[in-house]
Design a protein around this motif. Sequence first.
Motif, PDB file in Angstrom:
ATOM      1  N   ILE A 138     -20.483  32.004   5.354  1.00  0.00           N
ATOM      2  CA  ILE A 138     -21.172  30.987   4.556  1.00  0.00           C
ATOM      3  C   ILE A 138     -20.167  30.354   3.598  1.00  0.00           C
ATOM      4  N   GLY A 139     -20.532  29.197   3.055  1.00  0.00           N
ATOM      5  CA  GLY A 139     -19.670  28.511   2.099  1.00  0.00           C
ATOM      6  C   GLY A 139     -19.966  28.936   0.667  1.00  0.00           C
ATOM      7  N   ALA A 140     -19.239  28.310  -0.263  1.00  0.00           N
ATOM      8  CA  ALA A 140     -19.289  28.716  -1.672  1.00  0.00           C
ATOM      9  C   ALA A 140     -20.684  28.592  -2.285  1.00  0.00           C
ATOM     10  N   THR A 141     -21.370  27.485  -2.008  1.00  0.00           N
ATOM     11  CA  THR A 141     -22.686  27.291  -2.624  1.00  0.00           C
ATOM     12  C   THR A 141     -23.691  28.324  -2.123  1.00  0.00           C
ATOM     13  N   ASP A 142     -23.617  28.653  -0.835  1.00  0.00           N
ATOM     14  CA  ASP A 142     -24.486  29.708  -0.314  1.00  0.00           C
ATOM     15  C   ASP A 142     -24.177  31.048  -0.990  1.00  0.00           C
TER      16      ASP A 142
END
Lengths: 420, 166
Positions: A138-142
């Motif tokens: 997953i990416g940073a915001t997730d």
Amino acid sequence: MSYTIAEKILKSHSTENKVFPGQYIEAEIDLIMVHEQLGGRIHEEYEKLGLSEVWDPNRIFFILDHWVPAPSVSAAQMHKDCRNFAKKYKFIHNMGMDKGICHQVLPELGFSRPGMLIVGSDSHTTTYGAFNCLSTGIGATDVVMVFATGLLWFKIPESFKVNLSNELGKAVMAKDFILTFIGNISTKGALYKSLEFHGNGIEKLSIDSRMTISNMVVEAGAKFGVFLPDRKLEYWLSKRTTIPYTLVKPDKDAEYEEVFEYNLSEITPVVAKPSNPDNLAYIEEVEGLKIDQAFLGSCTNGRMEDLRIAAQIMKGNKVNSNIRMIITPASTEIYLRALKEGLIEIFLKSGAIVTNSTCGACIGGHLGVLGENEICISSTNRNFTGRMGDPSSQIYLASPATVAASALAGKIADPREVYS
Amino acid sequence: MEIIEGCVYLLGENINTDDIVPSHTLTLRNSDEMAKHTLEFIAPDFVEKTDKLNIIIAGNNFGTGSSREEAVNVFKILGIKAIIAKSFARIYFRNLINNGIPAIAINWKNTDFKTGDVIKIDLNNGIIKNQTQKCSFEFSKLPPFLREILEEGGTIKKLQNQFKLH
């Protein structure tokens, strides 16, 4: 209803009574792995929420591995931000930077177990599928979302069944299988899908090999790459954890969008040519191509099995004087075991450079960066333009056996000819 | 958010996150500085052209590769309003939505779009109009909860609102 492994695990982590492909659900996360991304965007975004704590500091696995030790001032600053955040929010499983690469260390310490739902700030988080759990990047915001709530939305994926039969041949490795699979299906062939590995071929594959396969499913676009469990897995887990778990098997009439059959005995050594992992070529097509660097390591192929076969090929031989070979064990534990078994001595005597465990070379960070027009044969997972250094440099992805054989020859070589 | 108008920059197949944000820039502490390197190896004129062009149209598997969200953030910094592709890599799709940038999947042929075309995207009705080439496309709308994230300006803003309410 009959369910695939992905459907079963996602359902058990949600409040839904039934699930079906295409459905969006909210799921509770068992564990989140986070590395240097924490000091990238994550820490700044999390601070914007004004929360004084994280949802569960016991469910966060934090490790520094990408630029270890820091090769630049900016990387050192990033590490500082990471450490400060881990301290401020009282992370319990703070691994520091001396343990090795996340995808090797997390399983070694028994954090990936059957039935779990794990996410991580790294696309190769799919690796833990080897342990019969669901795991994905997953990416940073997730990550911020999980830190704040412990929850994340998922689309229930369609599943592809991959039946493996028989056994890989001499000097042919799991890497050759997964590169062949990606070459056949293409880098978009399994977009959003859950790959489920079945068949009697599994039992002959070591846990190391299964990790290599699950690691690279993301290169075909897949969301998960999960193996059916067996006794070999249970034995492996018995050495790593005392926490109870339940093995997850698909229902008998679970539905698969596609079914693939692979006879492992028919797989032969292959490479992925620049600059996409699906640019498949048989070793015979590229044999003899001169190289500048041979790299053995990474979360894909820096494990005991990989180092052992390389050492067998390299023992008593010299790395070709026109090239350099760099070996990066996937973890400090592996480094220590390789020392004990005498593998490190074999590598050093053959003229290879052995580094601490890090992702450095694979991402063009440090400890193996390529110059203009240089060619590298590499056991890593991506051969994108400029991935390991200068944009004009070229990466050929291959198995550890092929990397070792090529290092001795100074050009791409068939490992079957030098491995006995 | 309902209607987006802008000019197209056309990209190809399998644009990966290393293409968008080369690894050597990942430790840069300044996002604006990082954005200057966007697509530098494969489309050296891209950054300069974003003063006029603000919608990307690409082929399959856009954003394949790493989870680095910087590969979305640099586009945000450069003023990209939406990305249209034949298909998206899954982590990248999530990263776009989370950052409030619409990710729209449609099938298109080489003659449908050119760099510089003026287009209009109607998010509520699922229609893209290419005003330069005089053609239009329908797309399947995102599920309501994802549109809600876009409308609130991304997941961080949504979370901020959520925690304020409690």
